[in-house]
Enzyme design. Sequence first.
Site, PDB file in Angstrom:
ATOM      1  N   ASP B  20       5.881   2.801   4.134  1.00  0.00           N
ATOM      2  CA  ASP B  20       4.950   3.882   3.840  1.00  0.00           C
ATOM      3  C   ASP B  20       5.086   4.890   4.969  1.00  0.00           C
ATOM      4  O   ASP B  20       4.610   4.659   6.078  1.00  0.00           O
ATOM      5  CB  ASP B  20       3.518   3.329   3.760  1.00  0.00           C
ATOM      6  CG  ASP B  20       2.475   4.439   3.632  1.00  0.00           C
ATOM      7  OD1 ASP B  20       2.853   5.617   3.498  1.00  0.00           O
ATOM      8  OD2 ASP B  20       1.263   4.117   3.674  1.00  0.00           O
ATOM      9  N   GLU B 182       3.496   7.029  -4.071  1.00  0.00           N
ATOM     10  CA  GLU B 182       2.480   6.244  -3.359  1.00  0.00           C
ATOM     11  C   GLU B 182       1.406   5.631  -4.264  1.00  0.00           C
ATOM     12  O   GLU B 182       1.124   4.434  -4.144  1.00  0.00           O
ATOM     13  CB  GLU B 182       1.863   7.099  -2.242  1.00  0.00           C
ATOM     14  CG  GLU B 182       2.838   7.236  -1.081  1.00  0.00           C
ATOM     15  CD  GLU B 182       2.635   8.484  -0.225  1.00  0.00           C
ATOM     16  OE1 GLU B 182       1.610   9.164  -0.404  1.00  0.00           O
ATOM     17  OE2 GLU B 182       3.508   8.766   0.604  1.00  0.00           O
ATOM     18  N   ASP B 204      -5.615   8.837  -4.531  1.00  0.00           N
ATOM     19  CA  ASP B 204      -4.980   8.639  -3.229  1.00  0.00           C
ATOM     20  C   ASP B 204      -5.155   9.880  -2.358  1.00  0.00           C
ATOM     21  O   ASP B 204      -4.454  10.879  -2.531  1.00  0.00           O
ATOM     22  CB  ASP B 204      -3.495   8.334  -3.457  1.00  0.00           C
ATOM     23  CG  ASP B 204      -2.711   8.127  -2.160  1.00  0.00           C
ATOM     24  OD1 ASP B 204      -3.282   8.317  -1.068  1.00  0.00           O
ATOM     25  OD2 ASP B 204      -1.520   7.783  -2.252  1.00  0.00           O
TER      26      ASP B 204
END
Lengths: 221, 617
Positions: B20, B182, B204
Amino acid sequence: MSHSKEEHHCWNCGEHSASERAARSLFCQFCNTLQAPSPDYYRFFSLPKTLAIDDEALQQTFYQMSRLLHPDRYGRRHERERNYSLEATAILNDGYRVLKDPVRRAEYVLRENGFQVGEQRSNEVPPELLEEVFELNMMLDELKAGDDDVIPQLDEARDRFLAMLDSIDTELDEEFRSHDAADDDGARMASLTAIRGILHRRRYIRNLIDEVDRQLTSRNA
Amino acid sequence: MDLFQIDFGGQASKKVLGIDLGTTNSLVAFMDLTGPVVIPDPAGRNMVPSIVSLSDDGHSYIVGDEARARLITRPDHSVYSVKRLMGRGAADIAGEIKLFPFKIAEGSESVLRLRMGDRTLTPPEVSAQVLRRLKANAESYLGEPVSQAVITVPAYFNDAQRQATKDAGRIAGLEVLRLVNEPTAASLAYGLDKRNEGVIAVYDLGGGTFDISILRLHEGIFEVLATNGDTHLGGDDIDNRLLAIAIEDASSEWGRDISTIGEAVQTFRQAVIAAKEALSFAPEASIEVSYGGKTYQRSITRNHFESLIKDIVDRTLAPCRQALRDSGLGPDQIDEVVLVGGSTRIPLVRLAVRNLFKAEPHTDLNPDEVVALGAAVQAAILSGEVQDQLLLDVTPLSLGIETMGGVVTKLIHRNSTIPASASEVFTTSVDGQKHVLIHVLQGERELVKDCRSLARFDLKDIDPLPAGMTRIEVRFLIDANGILAVSARDVRTGKEQSVEVKPSYGLTDEQVDAMVKESFDKAEEDFRARQVREAQVEADTILSAVEKAKANDAWLLLADEERATVDLAVNQLLAVYHSDNHRLILDHIARLDEATVRLAETMMNTAVQDALKGTKI
């Protein structure tokens, strides 16, 4: 569409097969590697060339084939097989998008049969709509000139067009069935011509509704 | 070639990392036997702050927590939140660059170049430093080298931003097997232990980007129905609101404008972030700063904070509604809502999500880690360890080409499942035409000027024929990473047509290759410099020891030729001291060491004798 005699010739193991089934399969029946995919959506989904389609079954096939073909499944395979996986999945996704939508599906079949569709944004008013369209344009002009009193009338017109869209879809469904039932090419082509006319009308009405929506939204803003 | 090399097994399977690469923090995870796990750094920390600083000697980069303090002490050598700059040009960021203390170098039209000390780096090169740190952390934790990774990107990233992320991986020495969105990654992490069916929304809100994705989960297939977002909306914007107030406040209190002092701004930034985080748990918090011998303190209530950021939170709602519309679903058809990103800890954000979706959002997994965990799951899917799950993602933006009158004709619509493709036939319009230029854009608007230019594709070496005779079929293919590839073929001859790509933003392949090479060279150079420095330190030690010994009585006890040998060795070592060859230095250290054996022995003996003399028996 006529198909020339096809053969399966595997790029990986080199095996031949003259059977049509082997030639149409995405995988080699001998070594199970992925073969170059066919760009024909119906053939790719192993569907008969009908215009009426079972949505539920189509979705199941889509999921099932995704599991078999997706590039995620070929990460550690030979580069050529990886490329075929990418190609095949693109065709799968493109084909699913077209086949699951009755209008795009019909346009696809029309195009495959040599009809011109979609491209030209025809301004030709379908004759049976002439009067309605004339009135609608008057109302839109009044709205643009600042006359809010036409709004209820516009709303009514919009509802009428939406209802027309519904009945067109029913009409389309019926024509799909008569296309699928046609027992010779002449009847099939006649049916396709009728479908093209219905789609043209449908697109025209859709555009009218969008135009009314745009005008009403900008009025409200 | 690597034909089926893995299928035969034999060697240990290569681990694929899940990374990430965040605006504020970055994490690396992998699939353990028990499931996805975040890999800590050697100090036990799971998150590596995405901060990169060039060391004072200009030889190496400091990354993560260790670089944080340098944002204040060496702001001109340090960079943070570089994700916001990925795949963008100077003109793009003219508006927001005021809030960043970065110095933009010349030639930044299509790729930004940031000044760090005496070096100039592009955003992918800065990100590569963060990736390199994560890779090193993983290698020391796993005890084996790793070279492959899945990296996550905001779902709403465009082609250039995705390409820039992939470039960063390459520069860091990682083969990027897949870019995963993501929110989709987060859903993989959630879906793994829940095995749920139904429709979920993933909201998100990270440090610099906002994404919303609507997915249908069905028998292990995660099918994205629609996605939307804003690649420049996140916690940074919230920080900036508080920062603006605190800086203005302090400037008037202290009687001087501190908004232009890099160190001061960074000190205040860290203080307002602390206050913001405290406000998620307390109704009131305090912003406390001491800088330049002065102190600043002000308290802020949650109510006031919420009124400051309300419009930022509201900006996330329009993309949510659009995604719902595109998925053909109403808010009541969403079965579950998942929250991702540190900014979703803010109570006002949770309230907004609850009101929109009429559902209590899920927060079982740590919102900071869930994306990395999901990336590890995707990594395991690609390596074949996980077989019962499959992600079907979409392209967030429509792809189109420029046609007459500056209008964009869309070829692949947003929210199309990827891989996706479209073909278009182009013809020549002038007799003997040898080139056709195709301008490809991304975006939802009608006009070229309102869309994002992606690249110009030049169809070259067309057979010169009368106008309209040549027909070239161009195929646009968006792969599973959401990145476009273009190929072309002459319809008449069936021959492959050569296409030259001129990206509007971002680096060319050649530039990336050069950076990969340079980073190896640099690494080599850095390594050599360190070896020389270490040899010099060792030389310093022995030289000062010899210097001291010469003051000892033992020196005089040596034979003349013995003293001459030592002096010669000292001089020889001094002669090579400044060479860039560490072996030469080490060699001469060894010689001096050998030459002083007698001296050391003599010293030892006299010391023993002295000791005996001084001891009363």
